[in-house]
Write an enzyme that holds these catalytic residues in place. Sequence first.
Site, short mmCIF file in Angstrom:
data_model
loop_
_atom_site.label_atom_id
_atom_site.label_comp_id
_atom_site.label_asym_id
_atom_site.label_seq_id
_atom_site.Cartn_x
_atom_site.Cartn_y
_atom_site.Cartn_z
CE LYS A 46 -25.74 66.04 72.91
NZ LYS A 46 -24.28 66.36 72.44
CB CYS A 131 -15.29 66.32 74.12
SG CYS A 131 -16.28 67.76 73.75
#
Lengths: 304, 274
Positions: A46, A131
């Site tokens: 992550k 993102c």
Amino acid sequence: MTPDLAVSLGSLRLKNPVMSASGTFGYGLEFAPFYDISRLGAIVVKGLSLAPAQGNPPGRIVETASGMLNAIGLQNIGVERFLADVAPRLSDAGATFAANIYGRTIEEYEAVAERLSGLASLAAIEVNASCPNVKEGGMAFGATPEGISLLTGRVRRATGKPLWVKLSPNVADIASIAAAAEDSGADAVSLINTIVGMAVDHRTRRARLANVTGGLSGPAIKPVALRMVWEVCRRVKIPVIGIGGIQTASDALEFLLVGAQAVQVGTANFRNPMACVEILEGIEAFLREERLHDIGDYRGKLLP
Amino acid sequence: MSPSRMRFAAGRIVRNEGHGEIFYRLEASLPEPVEFDPGQFAMVSGWPGNDPLLPRPLAIFRAGQGTKGKGTVEFVYKVVGRGTALLSGLHPGDPLSLTLPLGRGFDLGKDGRRYWLVGGGVGFATVFPAAAMLARRRAEYEMFLGSRTRDQLPPKEWTPGGSAAGRVHRCTEDGTAGSFGRVTDIVKERMAVLTEAEASRLTILACGPREMLKEIARAAASLGAGMQAALENHMACGFGVCWGCVVALREGEKTGYRRVCREGPVFDAREVVW
């Protein structure tokens, strides 16, 4: 005979082309109860930032037709805790792992990359330039070739680790962005990250995500991802890692067929924690069935 | 494999029957037996195709030994959307994918506590396993079950440990069964007459609508009673990797987002930012 599944990403050799996609696999250890995580080509953990991050307020996820939207907002434990608590355990488990990184500024990207460079067991750094859920989650850099050049070049100089740049599909011409990453020193590009989307409730008259917009993933985005991977493979010489809606071995093979060197499995891990190994076994079974001894004999062989 | 260990299992439906208008009771066979703590859950799917994409979180209602070393697991669920509607259409013999047991259940560890179990709506499915365990231990407990109307109360024969008077209190908002009123009010009224000593010995275990949990939590906190709340949320994975199901928890001066699937679903109600 067991087919040879090993693939090269520049100087990095992976035992097979199946990786987990960042943000869908935690820090890797969460899957250890389900299977031997050292079987994967690589685990991409992550996204890590310099300091731990809280992420976005809930609701963070919503299901959509054959997919889901998320707006997690890069909640993570930060690079220091990753180095102290997670990395040693991934090494002990025999896992090959890469770190996805992001920063609010270029300096933060550099600092995280530098901090990770001393970690001998780290296979690669994947720069999140895409993102969609955090203002400073990389999209500012990932949206233009100039931005990607700047970010890639600076992180390149900050680390000697193999460097992958994860690209956003929320752009007009992804091939030119990939080319900019290549020219600025990326060892590979990975694509696609999620597609910006939105869901509203017509009765409550509210957005379903607290962040209003989120990133679409799952089988719904596979055709878009496949087209983009195909376009990028035709444009750049560095290896391409295909991501987007891969649920099965045949999905993964489709990405390899259009030229991807490896794949990352994302949302499928949520619905089935065994997804990555089932895909790996499926690819192996397919190669056997086709009497192919080397995955290289299949990759990029899309017929005209 | 240790029976309490988390696993992904290929199960098969043994029965999947509707009770009243809205509840279904689903039993599946598992390759191996599973043990769970009351309050733990499973991610369950079985419909074909990718739509809806994600499995559904269901509280584990019961688990046991099957024949030939196999296991069984049971769930009670309510049809609330497309996923549970599709689930309710599956038949005995159909395959079922399950990831289980998941999360942190109720803490029933302390001796000398007196327990009140509160189930609002289908929340009974989460607190019944706790009642079963307390009944086996002969612990002191009472149960409060509430719903909008008669058909939405669990059938009496499902009640673990029997539904003797004085032990199980049923109520409906429309007065069609049990006492008339909201379970929240009935619990609060009972709480109001406790002595300080009684309140300090009380632990409430509750699952139900957020508003119910919030009100009872506030009352419990002001009286010094303990409360463990089982929360629900949308979740993609159920085992801690998507970070989609977080709730805000108090941590000293600050608040932090914690996963319902991993740090929960059962939380100390005083820590939840309601």
